[in-house]
Design a protein around this motif. Structure first.
Motif, PDB file in Angstrom:
ATOM      1  N   PHE A   1       0.833  -1.195   0.000  1.00 39.23           N
ATOM      2  CA  PHE A   1       0.000   0.000   0.000  1.00 39.23           C
ATOM      3  C   PHE A   1       0.875   1.255   0.000  1.00 39.23           C
ATOM      4  N   VAL A   2       1.826   1.279   0.908  1.00 42.33           N
ATOM      5  CA  VAL A   2       2.727   2.436   0.992  1.00 42.33           C
ATOM      6  C   VAL A   2       3.463   2.643  -0.322  1.00 42.33           C
ATOM      7  N   ARG A   3       3.953   1.548  -0.882  1.00 41.96           N
ATOM      8  CA  ARG A   3       4.681   1.655  -2.135  1.00 41.96           C
ATOM      9  C   ARG A   3       3.790   2.269  -3.217  1.00 41.96           C
ATOM     10  N   GLY A   4       2.570   1.743  -3.326  1.00 41.05           N
ATOM     11  CA  GLY A   4       1.642   2.260  -4.328  1.00 41.05           C
ATOM     12  C   GLY A   4       1.320   3.725  -4.102  1.00 41.05           C
ATOM     13  N   LEU A   5       1.111   4.090  -2.846  1.00 38.24           N
ATOM     14  CA  LEU A   5       0.777   5.476  -2.536  1.00 38.24           C
ATOM     15  C   LEU A   5       1.923   6.401  -2.916  1.00 38.24           C
ATOM     16  N   ARG A   6       3.142   5.954  -2.636  1.00 32.94           N
ATOM     17  CA  ARG A   6       4.304   6.796  -2.968  1.00 32.94           C
ATOM     18  C   ARG A   6       4.424   7.013  -4.465  1.00 32.94           C
ATOM     19  N   LEU A   7       4.230   5.939  -5.214  1.00 32.40           N
ATOM     20  CA  LEU A   7       4.299   6.073  -6.669  1.00 32.40           C
ATOM     21  C   LEU A   7       3.231   7.040  -7.170  1.00 32.40           C
ATOM     22  N   HIS A   8       2.040   6.856  -6.642  1.00 32.31           N
ATOM     23  CA  HIS A   8       0.952   7.713  -7.081  1.00 32.31           C
ATOM     24  C   HIS A   8       1.230   9.164  -6.716  1.00 32.31           C
ATOM     25  N   LEU A   9       1.720   9.369  -5.516  1.00 35.14           N
ATOM     26  CA  LEU A   9       2.038  10.733  -5.085  1.00 35.14           C
ATOM     27  C   LEU A   9       3.083  11.363  -6.007  1.00 35.14           C
ATOM     28  N   ALA A  10       4.086  10.569  -6.352  1.00 30.42           N
ATOM     29  CA  ALA A  10       5.120  11.096  -7.253  1.00 30.42           C
ATOM     30  C   ALA A  10       4.497  11.524  -8.583  1.00 30.42           C
ATOM     31  N   ASP A  11       3.616  10.684  -9.114  1.00 28.43           N
ATOM     32  CA  ASP A  11       2.934  11.029 -10.361  1.00 28.43           C
ATOM     33  C   ASP A  11       2.168  12.336 -10.226  1.00 28.43           C
ATOM     34  N   LEU A  12       1.406  12.425  -9.148  1.00 25.63           N
ATOM     35  CA  LEU A  12       0.581  13.617  -8.972  1.00 25.63           C
ATOM     36  C   LEU A  12       1.445  14.856  -8.822  1.00 25.63           C
ATOM     37  N   GLU A  13       2.527  14.727  -8.081  1.00 27.92           N
ATOM     38  CA  GLU A  13       3.406  15.888  -7.889  1.00 27.92           C
ATOM     39  C   GLU A  13       4.013  16.338  -9.206  1.00 27.92           C
ATOM     40  N   GLN A  14       4.395  15.359  -9.994  1.00 32.72           N
ATOM     41  CA  GLN A  14       4.972  15.698 -11.298  1.00 32.72           C
ATOM     42  C   GLN A  14       3.942  16.412 -12.164  1.00 32.72           C
ATOM     43  N   PHE A  15       2.744  15.831 -12.200  1.00 38.08           N
ATOM     44  CA  PHE A  15       1.664  16.454 -12.970  1.00 38.08           C
ATOM     45  C   PHE A  15       1.407  17.875 -12.484  1.00 38.08           C
ATOM     46  N   PHE A  16       1.414  18.013 -11.170  1.00 31.03           N
ATOM     47  CA  PHE A  16       1.105  19.321 -10.582  1.00 31.03           C
ATOM     48  C   PHE A  16       2.149  20.361 -10.958  1.00 31.03           C
ATOM     49  N   SER A  17       3.412  19.977 -10.863  1.00 33.27           N
ATOM     50  CA  SER A  17       4.458  20.964 -11.164  1.00 33.27           C
ATOM     51  C   SER A  17       4.437  21.319 -12.652  1.00 33.27           C
ATOM     52  N   ARG A  18       3.940  20.398 -13.462  1.00 33.42           N
ATOM     53  CA  ARG A  18       3.879  20.659 -14.891  1.00 33.42           C
ATOM     54  C   ARG A  18       2.662  21.518 -15.251  1.00 33.42           C
ATOM     55  N   GLU A  19       1.533  21.296 -14.561  1.00 32.84           N
ATOM     56  CA  GLU A  19       0.271  21.887 -15.008  1.00 32.84           C
ATOM     57  C   GLU A  19      -0.282  22.973 -14.106  1.00 32.84           C
ATOM     58  N   SER A  20       0.288  23.126 -12.919  1.00 39.97           N
ATOM     59  CA  SER A  20      -0.357  24.025 -11.959  1.00 39.97           C
ATOM     60  C   SER A  20      -0.435  25.451 -12.479  1.00 39.97           C
ATOM     61  N   GLY A  21       0.506  25.788 -13.373  1.00 37.19           N
ATOM     62  CA  GLY A  21       0.480  27.123 -13.933  1.00 37.19           C
ATOM     63  C   GLY A  21      -0.775  27.399 -14.730  1.00 37.19           C
ATOM     64  N   ARG A  22      -1.334  26.337 -15.315  1.00 35.31           N
ATOM     65  CA  ARG A  22      -2.512  26.515 -16.145  1.00 35.31           C
ATOM     66  C   ARG A  22      -3.802  26.402 -15.353  1.00 35.31           C
ATOM     67  N   MET A  23      -3.720  26.192 -14.036  1.00 31.91           N
ATOM     68  CA  MET A  23      -4.943  25.991 -13.250  1.00 31.91           C
ATOM     69  C   MET A  23      -5.421  27.290 -12.620  1.00 31.91           C
ATOM     70  N   SER A  24      -6.718  27.310 -12.312  1.00 35.02           N
ATOM     71  CA  SER A  24      -7.262  28.449 -11.562  1.00 35.02           C
ATOM     72  C   SER A  24      -6.832  28.322 -10.102  1.00 35.02           C
ATOM     73  N   VAL A  25      -7.045  29.370  -9.344  1.00 33.73           N
ATOM     74  CA  VAL A  25      -6.667  29.336  -7.927  1.00 33.73           C
ATOM     75  C   VAL A  25      -7.321  28.156  -7.218  1.00 33.73           C
ATOM     76  N   THR A  26      -8.619  28.032  -7.384  1.00 33.46           N
ATOM     77  CA  THR A  26      -9.316  26.963  -6.677  1.00 33.46           C
ATOM     78  C   THR A  26      -8.957  25.597  -7.257  1.00 33.46           C
ATOM     79  N   GLY A  27      -8.731  25.550  -8.542  1.00 31.29           N
ATOM     80  CA  GLY A  27      -8.299  24.297  -9.131  1.00 31.29           C
ATOM     81  C   GLY A  27      -6.995  23.823  -8.514  1.00 31.29           C
ATOM     82  N   ARG A  28      -6.069  24.761  -8.381  1.00 32.90           N
ATOM     83  CA  ARG A  28      -4.790  24.445  -7.767  1.00 32.90           C
ATOM     84  C   ARG A  28      -4.989  23.989  -6.321  1.00 32.90           C
ATOM     85  N   LEU A  29      -5.787  24.720  -5.600  1.00 30.07           N
ATOM     86  CA  LEU A  29      -6.033  24.355  -4.205  1.00 30.07           C
ATOM     87  C   LEU A  29      -6.694  22.987  -4.089  1.00 30.07           C
TER      88      LEU A  29
END
Lengths: 188, 188
Positions: free
Chosen positions: A127-155
């Motif tokens: 479970f921990v392993r899966g969560l870490r992988l998923h978190l890494a994916d989300l963080e990567q996506f976020f750093s790539r796309e957060s610029g294009r999001m609205s304030v609330t979208g980002r939040l």
DNA sequence: TATCCCATGTAACGAGTTACATGATTCT
DNA sequence: AGAATCATGTAACTCGTTACATGGGATA
């Protein structure tokens, strides 16, 4: 069924595994317990029980108490116990971590009575392993796309991230707790 | 429809509200975005679009680029904009906090483009209030019942508690962030 | 021309929701 | 005796899933 049982089916199976229960018992659990976000509607519970019975995972235990109310309780069959154990033993998949953490937690909640500590720990590690992988994916996506999001979208996205981090922290604590419990048991 | 639109319906409505989009666009968003746990299956998306069109919330914008691929994009109608705003403005209910935080987050994610900061802050405050009440309920239940739970049952419950606490912490931060953004805007 | 992918759709099916139906039992 | 509630069930409906169908534009 084995391949196509519902989450509700498994939830009922697991609850019946704790003690013989009737449809009404199960509905009350869902209605009065703040836990499980299952529905207590008869239109969901009774058909599910029927499925379990047809599959041969549960059987009616005819307690017809003299003069008492009607009550059609069920208990696990041999096959039911096996099915429950098989379900609990399913390895943690990537897909479940991403789309169905609730389902994973549901399984985890019932493991204590059916699996050995070693197996439960393996589950937590997966479970921990899966969560870490998923978190890494989300963080990567976020750093790539957060610029294009609205304030609330980002939040809103950050809400998901912090929820995931909390889940990871919890899982690590849970692993430690299980280890401690095991040590304690082996020393007594 | 107004009363019985699906979560998916509203999700599509909100996405179309950002920019005209076709069914395929929407499916790609669900398929490629780690966010929203919606299905990208055509059997879900296209019927939903049809519902929105029948209700008069979206209308096809016939971009038939000469020689380009077929593409049936939709945009919001006047009624669609109103419906979207109404949905976003719904007050936070107890029931949603307990059973549908994801739905609340979905709404929050789209508020930035449609509501005033003041309204968004009110939403966040209602959210925090609801979360606190729910947490109190869960904690009370836990202190009453944890003795009767198995080790893993107890741990699973604690996962829920820590998730809730993380959610509350996030919501408070979000409130502060919104306030800061507003101050900054009013000074410029 | 043949093949792959784009893009929209549909048909069968299953589960859950809502609402209603039915008795029996306990309570007043 | 009458009312409330226990306890099980069913019927209609809707949404989403899975799998298949279609047809045109791009690519080799």
């Amino acid at each position: 069924m084995a391949a196509r049982a519902t989450r509700l089916d498994y939830a009922l199976l697991a609850l019946i595994g704790q003690a013989p229960r009737s449809g009404y018992d199960l509905r009350k659990i869902f209605a009065l317990t703040p836990l499980a976000h299952f529905s207590d509607s008869p239109g969901a519970v009774y058909p599910s029980l029927r499925r379990l019975e047809r599959t041969g995972w549960v059987e009616p235990v005819s307690t017809r108490p003299e003069g008492g109310r009607r009550r059609e309780a069920f208990r696990l069959t041999q096959a039911g116990r096996r099915a429950l154990r098989d379900w609990l033993r399913q390895p943690v998949t990537r897909d479940e971590v991403v789309h169905d953490t609730d389902g994973l937690l549901l399984r985890f909640a019932f493991m204590g009575e059916w699996l050995e500590t070693r197996e439960i720990q393996a589950f937590v590690e997966g479970f921990v392993r899966g969560l870490r992988l998923h978190l890494a994916d989300l963080e990567q996506f976020f750093s790539r796309e957060s610029g294009r999001m609205s304030v609330t979208g980002r939040l809103a996205f950050e809400s998901g991230l912090s929820g995931l981090r909390a889940q990871i922290a919890w899982a690590r604590r849970a692993g430690l707790r299980l280890r401690a419990a095991e040590r304690e048991r082996s020393q007594s």
